[in-house]
Design an enzyme around this catalytic site. Sequence first.
Site, PDB file in Angstrom:
ATOM      1  N   ASP A   1       0.860  -1.188   0.000  1.00 42.83           N
ATOM      2  CA  ASP A   1       0.000   0.000   0.000  1.00 42.83           C
ATOM      3  C   ASP A   1       0.891   1.231   0.000  1.00 42.83           C
ATOM      4  O   ASP A   1       1.723   1.384   0.892  1.00 42.83           O
ATOM      5  CB  ASP A   1      -0.905  -0.015   1.254  1.00 42.83           C
ATOM      6  CG  ASP A   1      -2.056   0.956   1.139  1.00 42.83           C
ATOM      7  OD1 ASP A   1      -1.801   2.135   0.801  1.00 42.83           O
ATOM      8  OD2 ASP A   1      -3.202   0.544   1.390  1.00 42.83           O
TER       9      ASP A   1
ATOM     10  N   ILE B   1       1.798   0.069  -6.813  1.00 41.49           N
ATOM     11  CA  ILE B   1       1.548  -1.128  -7.637  1.00 41.49           C
ATOM     12  C   ILE B   1       1.976  -0.922  -9.090  1.00 41.49           C
ATOM     13  O   ILE B   1       2.308  -1.875  -9.781  1.00 41.49           O
ATOM     14  CB  ILE B   1       0.067  -1.605  -7.603  1.00 41.49           C
ATOM     15  CG1 ILE B   1      -0.900  -0.472  -7.934  1.00 41.49           C
ATOM     16  CG2 ILE B   1      -0.251  -2.265  -6.264  1.00 41.49           C
ATOM     17  CD1 ILE B   1      -2.324  -0.955  -8.246  1.00 41.49           C
TER      18      ILE B   1
ATOM     19  N   TYR C   1     -14.018   6.377 -13.479  1.00 40.60           N
ATOM     20  CA  TYR C   1     -13.715   5.461 -12.375  1.00 40.60           C
ATOM     21  C   TYR C   1     -14.365   4.100 -12.633  1.00 40.60           C
ATOM     22  O   TYR C   1     -13.720   3.046 -12.534  1.00 40.60           O
ATOM     23  CB  TYR C   1     -14.202   6.035 -11.029  1.00 40.60           C
ATOM     24  CG  TYR C   1     -14.249   4.966  -9.956  1.00 40.60           C
ATOM     25  CD1 TYR C   1     -13.080   4.452  -9.419  1.00 40.60           C
ATOM     26  CD2 TYR C   1     -15.468   4.427  -9.530  1.00 40.60           C
ATOM     27  CE1 TYR C   1     -13.109   3.430  -8.472  1.00 40.60           C
ATOM     28  CE2 TYR C   1     -15.512   3.414  -8.591  1.00 40.60           C
ATOM     29  CZ  TYR C   1     -14.334   2.915  -8.064  1.00 40.60           C
ATOM     30  OH  TYR C   1     -14.375   1.897  -7.150  1.00 40.60           O
TER      31      TYR C   1
ATOM     32  N   LYS D   1     -12.400   0.437 -13.269  1.00 44.33           N
ATOM     33  CA  LYS D   1     -12.556  -0.769 -12.447  1.00 44.33           C
ATOM     34  C   LYS D   1     -13.071  -1.930 -13.301  1.00 44.33           C
ATOM     35  O   LYS D   1     -12.718  -3.086 -13.084  1.00 44.33           O
ATOM     36  CB  LYS D   1     -13.505  -0.515 -11.273  1.00 44.33           C
ATOM     37  CG  LYS D   1     -12.957   0.409 -10.213  1.00 44.33           C
ATOM     38  CD  LYS D   1     -11.656  -0.095  -9.583  1.00 44.33           C
ATOM     39  CE  LYS D   1     -11.858  -1.284  -8.662  1.00 44.33           C
ATOM     40  NZ  LYS D   1     -10.581  -1.688  -8.022  1.00 44.33           N
TER      41      LYS D   1
ATOM     42  N   ASN E   1     -22.299  -0.829  -2.057  1.00 39.91           N
ATOM     43  CA  ASN E   1     -21.819   0.276  -1.200  1.00 39.91           C
ATOM     44  C   ASN E   1     -21.297  -0.245   0.137  1.00 39.91           C
ATOM     45  O   ASN E   1     -22.080  -0.464   1.064  1.00 39.91           O
ATOM     46  CB  ASN E   1     -22.942   1.290  -0.967  1.00 39.91           C
ATOM     47  CG  ASN E   1     -23.206   2.141  -2.194  1.00 39.91           C
ATOM     48  OD1 ASN E   1     -23.686   1.625  -3.208  1.00 39.91           O
ATOM     49  ND2 ASN E   1     -22.885   3.412  -2.128  1.00 39.91           N
TER      50      ASN E   1
ATOM     51  N   VAL F   1     -21.046   8.911   1.237  1.00 40.30           N
ATOM     52  CA  VAL F   1     -22.046   9.574   2.061  1.00 40.30           C
ATOM     53  C   VAL F   1     -21.761   9.487   3.569  1.00 40.30           C
ATOM     54  O   VAL F   1     -22.035  10.439   4.305  1.00 40.30           O
ATOM     55  CB  VAL F   1     -23.452   9.026   1.704  1.00 40.30           C
ATOM     56  CG1 VAL F   1     -23.588   7.546   2.047  1.00 40.30           C
ATOM     57  CG2 VAL F   1     -24.541   9.846   2.346  1.00 40.30           C
TER      58      VAL F   1
ATOM     59  N   VAL G   1     -28.714  16.093   1.793  1.00 37.70           N
ATOM     60  CA  VAL G   1     -29.359  14.959   1.125  1.00 37.70           C
ATOM     61  C   VAL G   1     -29.482  15.249  -0.367  1.00 37.70           C
ATOM     62  O   VAL G   1     -30.017  16.291  -0.764  1.00 37.70           O
ATOM     63  CB  VAL G   1     -30.751  14.698   1.740  1.00 37.70           C
ATOM     64  CG1 VAL G   1     -31.524  13.667   0.920  1.00 37.70           C
ATOM     65  CG2 VAL G   1     -30.610  14.254   3.183  1.00 37.70           C
TER      66      VAL G   1
ATOM     67  N   ARG H   1     -29.502   2.561  -1.609  1.00 31.55           N
ATOM     68  CA  ARG H   1     -28.233   1.902  -1.910  1.00 31.55           C
ATOM     69  C   ARG H   1     -28.182   0.568  -1.176  1.00 31.55           C
ATOM     70  O   ARG H   1     -28.657   0.445  -0.047  1.00 31.55           O
ATOM     71  CB  ARG H   1     -27.043   2.759  -1.438  1.00 31.55           C
ATOM     72  CG  ARG H   1     -26.830   4.029  -2.262  1.00 31.55           C
ATOM     73  CD  ARG H   1     -26.333   3.695  -3.666  1.00 31.55           C
ATOM     74  NE  ARG H   1     -26.124   4.868  -4.501  1.00 31.55           N
ATOM     75  CZ  ARG H   1     -27.066   5.438  -5.246  1.00 31.55           C
ATOM     76  NH1 ARG H   1     -28.300   4.967  -5.264  1.00 31.55           N
ATOM     77  NH2 ARG H   1     -26.771   6.488  -5.998  1.00 31.55           N
TER      78      ARG H   1
ATOM     79  N   GLY I   1     -26.477  10.626 -13.890  1.00 32.23           N
ATOM     80  CA  GLY I   1     -25.745   9.357 -13.962  1.00 32.23           C
ATOM     81  C   GLY I   1     -25.804   8.550 -12.689  1.00 32.23           C
ATOM     82  O   GLY I   1     -25.253   7.451 -12.613  1.00 32.23           O
TER      83      GLY I   1
END
Length: 341
Positions: A38, A64, A151, A155, A180, A195, A211, A219, A273
């Site tokens: 890490d 990495i 992102y 992934k 999540n 959040v 909010v 979620r 999105g």
Amino acid sequence: MARTDHKPIAVVTGGAGFIGSHMVDRLIGEGYRVRVIDNLSGGHEANLAHLSRNRDVTLDTSDIRSLSANSALFQDAELVFHFAGIGDIVPSIEQPTQYLDTNVQGTVRVLEASRYAKGVQRFVYAASSSCYGLAATPTREDFPIQPQYPYALSKYLGEQVVLHWGQVYGLPVNSMRIFNAYGPRVRTTGAYGAVFGVFFRQKLAGKPFTVVGDGTQSRDFIYVTDVAAAFFLASQHAPPGEIYNVGADNPQTILHLVELLGGDVVFVPKRPGEPDCTHANIDKIKQLGFQPQVPFATGVATMMRDIELWRNAPLWDEASIAQATSTWFQYLGPGKRTPTA
Ligand code: UDP
């Protein structure tokens, strides 16, 4: 002094991060020696502090992206869990190159080191449910892939690379699409997002919770120790080459989260999105014996006990959120920028 025990060895990239550090805890509990890789860009040594005197955990701060295929860190490792990478939506829109470098090319490096080490019996990749985009729910692993921002794309491409190493080089791999994740050690610093960090800091400051939309969006929150359990199960029992959703199969609205935390709210604009609901179909991983253990209210209450950890986290409000998400609206919104001829 030479070690005399014969504990099996696991490598955890991103092991000083939020989910990775819980993976380390789980592996130690299962009797492994763990090598954490890490670079501490997102992770913190403090996440491993409770293990600081444990001789079974070592930390290497290599990036990495610069791992060599013959890295000694992978020698004699039986299991590799690959969590290292960078998250967050807005910075990924602003710096796509960095996201693809780290999350895709970095994954290639970890795969190559695993392949050259010869003894790796399972490589488990931390993928993201964001690959599904605005999906039908409950979402199964074979539903369409529609990344909405770099992102999510990075992934997903990382996942493709992992599966390809399984196919071409015979490395036994699995990919776990995490919904999540929340729980202790969720990050308290950095860009706007996640959040829990946002709301905990607001609660400490006695400020209203920001909010998004009307808060009825939901979620599939999954407690972090349940995520680590799913990864360990896959490493032991999954057929190689398989992809699994990792969720709780129990979506919670943001308004319900607010109710559990207690406090006033202020509404901020819904973001383009963003799915109204994420909900994992977890039938596939249940076949491995997976069952989420921590109910949402219990998980939130556990985190609340450590709310002081968020004292130095950034405090967001309507204005700073509008500023932090302006790129998001610019690129993903209805009036999105199109290339000029
Ligand atoms: N959210 C919110 N206020 C905030 C940040 C997030 O209401 O200040 C909501 C957001 O709309 C989403 C949920 O919380 O429905 C989870 O957001 P997060 O960014 O943690 O995860 P993701 O959107 O990637 O699922």
